[in-house]
Design an enzyme around this catalytic site. Structure first.
Site, PDB file in Angstrom:
ATOM      1  N   ASP A  60      -4.650  -6.046   5.124  1.00  0.00           N
ATOM      2  CA  ASP A  60      -5.671  -6.883   5.757  1.00  0.00           C
ATOM      3  C   ASP A  60      -5.578  -8.326   5.272  1.00  0.00           C
ATOM      4  OD1 ASP A  60      -6.813  -4.888   7.299  1.00  0.00           O
ATOM      5  OD2 ASP A  60      -7.930  -4.111   5.581  1.00  0.00           O
ATOM      6  N   PRO A  91      -3.467 -11.341  10.589  1.00  0.00           N
ATOM      7  CA  PRO A  91      -3.789 -11.038  11.993  1.00  0.00           C
ATOM      8  C   PRO A  91      -3.934  -9.530  12.161  1.00  0.00           C
ATOM      9  CG  PRO A  91      -1.463 -11.600  11.735  1.00  0.00           C
ATOM     10  CD  PRO A  91      -2.120 -11.864  10.411  1.00  0.00           C
ATOM     11  N   ASP A  92      -4.801  -9.114  13.067  1.00  0.00           N
ATOM     12  CA  ASP A  92      -4.950  -7.685  13.355  1.00  0.00           C
ATOM     13  C   ASP A  92      -4.062  -7.354  14.559  1.00  0.00           C
ATOM     14  OD1 ASP A  92      -5.886  -5.157  14.390  1.00  0.00           O
ATOM     15  OD2 ASP A  92      -7.512  -5.357  12.931  1.00  0.00           O
ATOM     16  N   ILE A  93      -2.997  -6.632  14.301  1.00  0.00           N
ATOM     17  CA  ILE A  93      -1.997  -6.373  15.346  1.00  0.00           C
ATOM     18  C   ILE A  93      -2.576  -5.479  16.440  1.00  0.00           C
ATOM     19  CG2 ILE A  93       0.302  -5.387  15.772  1.00  0.00           C
ATOM     20  CD1 ILE A  93       0.803  -6.124  12.702  1.00  0.00           C
ATOM     21  N   PHE A 120      -4.751   3.890  14.568  1.00  0.00           N
ATOM     22  CA  PHE A 120      -5.024   4.898  13.550  1.00  0.00           C
ATOM     23  C   PHE A 120      -6.208   4.421  12.714  1.00  0.00           C
ATOM     24  CE2 PHE A 120      -1.951   8.386  13.007  1.00  0.00           C
ATOM     25  CZ  PHE A 120      -1.181   8.143  14.131  1.00  0.00           C
ATOM     26  N   LYS A 125     -11.871  -2.557  17.871  1.00  0.00           N
ATOM     27  CA  LYS A 125     -10.482  -3.024  18.046  1.00  0.00           C
ATOM     28  C   LYS A 125     -10.126  -3.177  19.530  1.00  0.00           C
ATOM     29  CE  LYS A 125      -8.918  -2.205  13.648  1.00  0.00           C
ATOM     30  NZ  LYS A 125      -8.029  -2.970  12.783  1.00  0.00           N
ATOM     31  N   LYS A 182     -14.413   2.003  15.120  1.00  0.00           N
ATOM     32  CA  LYS A 182     -13.178   1.208  15.104  1.00  0.00           C
ATOM     33  C   LYS A 182     -12.544   1.152  16.487  1.00  0.00           C
ATOM     34  CE  LYS A 182     -11.237   1.117  11.167  1.00  0.00           C
ATOM     35  NZ  LYS A 182     -10.590   1.588   9.968  1.00  0.00           N
ATOM     36  N   ASN A 189       0.850  -1.201   0.000  1.00  0.00           N
ATOM     37  CA  ASN A 189       0.000   0.000   0.000  1.00  0.00           C
ATOM     38  C   ASN A 189       0.880   1.243   0.000  1.00  0.00           C
ATOM     39  OD1 ASN A 189       0.436   0.907   2.850  1.00  0.00           O
ATOM     40  ND2 ASN A 189      -0.368  -1.149   3.233  1.00  0.00           N
TER      41      ASN A 189
HETATM   42  O1  C5P Z   1      -8.979  -1.999  10.282  1.00  0.00           O
HETATM   43  P1  C5P Z   1      -8.121  -0.876   9.847  1.00  0.00           P
HETATM   44  O2  C5P Z   1      -6.961  -1.323   8.977  1.00  0.00           O
HETATM   45  O3  C5P Z   1      -8.808   0.283   9.247  1.00  0.00           O
HETATM   46  O4  C5P Z   1      -7.511  -0.325  11.220  1.00  0.00           O
HETATM   47  C1  C5P Z   1      -6.465   0.580  11.264  1.00  0.00           C
HETATM   48  C2  C5P Z   1      -5.689   0.415  12.527  1.00  0.00           C
HETATM   49  O5  C5P Z   1      -5.495  -0.962  12.815  1.00  0.00           O
HETATM   50  C3  C5P Z   1      -4.302   1.009  12.442  1.00  0.00           C
HETATM   51  O6  C5P Z   1      -3.921   1.433  13.723  1.00  0.00           O
HETATM   52  C4  C5P Z   1      -3.470  -0.169  11.986  1.00  0.00           C
HETATM   53  O7  C5P Z   1      -2.114  -0.026  12.363  1.00  0.00           O
HETATM   54  C5  C5P Z   1      -4.132  -1.318  12.713  1.00  0.00           C
HETATM   55  N1  C5P Z   1      -4.084  -2.602  12.025  1.00  0.00           N
HETATM   56  C6  C5P Z   1      -3.309  -3.614  12.553  1.00  0.00           C
HETATM   57  N2  C5P Z   1      -3.291  -4.844  11.953  1.00  0.00           N
HETATM   58  C7  C5P Z   1      -4.048  -5.091  10.858  1.00  0.00           C
HETATM   59  C8  C5P Z   1      -4.869  -4.069  10.325  1.00  0.00           C
HETATM   60  C9  C5P Z   1      -4.840  -2.840  10.938  1.00  0.00           C
HETATM   61  O8  C5P Z   1      -2.611  -3.375  13.538  1.00  0.00           O
HETATM   62  N3  C5P Z   1      -4.016  -6.271  10.294  1.00  0.00           N
END
Ligand code: C5P
Length: 403
Positions: A275, A302-304, A322, A340, A336, A207
């Site tokens: 994602d 994975p969503d960090i 963010f 989250k 969000k 990206n």
């Molecule tokens: O879900 P989205 O990508 O819009 O969320 C943005 C936030 O989630 C940012 O803080 C980004 O660093 C974090 N993020 C993450 N891991 C992912 C997707 C997003 O930590 N796989």
């Protein structure tokens, strides 16, 4: 407070206020050593600065006696903070272009310390696009700017350009030192940049994130004393001073590096994490073979941020995410924050016309559990500084070194 300032006095009428500034700093326990430019000498004598600071005043880059007493590189690092007051349009321009043609500008280029400037000039000079561009360049480099104020000027005109009063400059310097060690003893983890998700050994999904904002935040937290680990995806941004940089490629590696960096008191997830990743990365480069293109099978990464936000004893006390959105920015970002499980969300509009992705400026909204703060458009460095101070507020006066 046992701190010291290297005060660079350049050639403006406001130089006459410098003895007062030195006196006020002394009252706060802050020592001053001065560099006087040729222009500055027209307004204030080395003798008066030396008498008030109790230190030799340095003037000439090529003076053997000055160099033998303290070389210009050593001088540039001899204090905790470098302050240029008054900062004329000329010295600001020379700083912005990186000139080193006298002792003052050489010290400014050689220093590894934070720099604060107190501009002072005629209102038209202040408003001139050249001056404003130079200021922007300096701000983006993290230079702190105090004033100028609006008022009557020595030249008879009225407007912005008067140097801030010595009392205010001394207050800003004291404030800087007070906050400087505010996050000492705290550990911070920051993610930054994009991720690259391999398709095969040559291609990847990526990206447009530059890593500018995340890197700036890591640098600002480190300046406030936090022991900071920056986990960054591929980015050309230089590593900020005082930060432990861990370079990763994929979301998977980023999560592993973040978990390894725990425990932390603060986590700021500024990375634009992909994602999705390709279900199985090809071992060899995929070939066209004249056949129809094969669809890529994607699986969720994975969503960090969500992982770090999960309750548990490893959860950082303050987790910040963010939300890069292109429409309904605040509404989506607010949702969000809860989905989250993080404490704060920094929402920003990344639609192409804003130039946020890859650009130097950002317009953000800080969303907490009970309010939304709309911050004005500012450089990513300024957003980072402001956010770091807000984070420092949460942790109160940690004051571990008695500052
Ligand atoms: O879900 P989205 O990508 O819009 O969320 C943005 C936030 O989630 C940012 O803080 C980004 O660093 C974090 N993020 C993450 N891991 C992912 C997707 C997003 O930590 N796989």
């Amino acid at each position: 407070m046992s701190k010291s300032v290297l005060l660079i006095v350049s050639g403006g009428i406001a130089a006459v206020k410098c003895p007062d500034l030195i006196r006020r700093l002394g009252e706060k326990g802050i020592r001053t050593r001065c560099i006087l430019t040729r222009g500055g000498r027209e307004f204030v004598t080395p003798l008066s600065l030396a008498a008030l600071s109790g230190e030799k005043v340095y003037e000439d880059l090529f003076s053997l006696s000055d160099e033998s007493e303290m070389g210009h590189i050593e001088l540039s690092r001899s204090a905790d903070l470098v302050v240029v007051a008054p900062a004329t349009a000329n010295i600001l321009a020379r700083m912005a272009s990186g000139l080193a043609d006298d002792l003052a500008t050489t010290a400014l280029l050689a220093t590894d310390k934070p720099v604060m400037v107190a501009p002072a000039m005629n209102v038209m000079m202040w408003r001139h696009p050249a001056t404003q561009n130079n200021l922007q360049i300096l701000k983006d480099r993290g230079v702190m700017i105090i004033g100028p104020e609006e008022g009557d000027m020595a030249c008879g005109e009225f407007g912005f350009g008067r140097m801030s009063e010595p009392m205010d400059i001394a207050g800003a310097i004291e404030g800087f030192f007070r906050l400087e060690g505010h996050l000492k003893g705290r550990r911070a983890l920051v993610t930054s940049g994009p991720t690259h998700e391999a398709i095969d050994p040559v291609r990847y999904i990526a990206n447009r994130s530059s890593g500018k904002q995340g890197h700036a935040i890591a640098g600002a937290l480190a300046r406030l004393g936090a022991e900071t680990t920056l986990v960054s995806g591929p980015s050309i941004e230089p590593a900020p001073t005082g930060v432990t940089l861990v370079r990763v490629e994929s979301a998977h590696d980023m999560l592993a590096a973040c978990e390894k960096a725990l425990p932390a008191d603060i986590a700021v997830c500024a990375a634009a994490v992909s994602d999705w990743r390709v279900a199985s990365e090809a071992v060899s480069k995929l070939k066209k073979n004249g056949s129809a293109p094969q669809p890529l099978e994607l699986v969720l990464n994975p969503d960090i941020l969500a992982t770090l936000s999960q309750p548990g004893n490893q959860r950082p006390a303050l987790v910040i995410g963010f939300a890069a959105e292109t429409d309904d920015v605040i509404a989506y970002a607010t949702k969000k924050r809860t989905s989250k499980g993080c404490d704060w969300i920094i929402a920003n509009d990344v639609s192409p016309q804003t130039g946020t992705f890859g650009g130097s400026d950002n317009t953000v909204h800080l969303i907490t559990a009970d309010r939304v703060e709309n911050w004005p458009k500012m450089s990513k460095n300024a957003v980072a500084e402001k956010l770091a101070l807000r984070i420092a507020d949460v942790f109160g006066q940690s004051d571990t070194d008695g500052n």
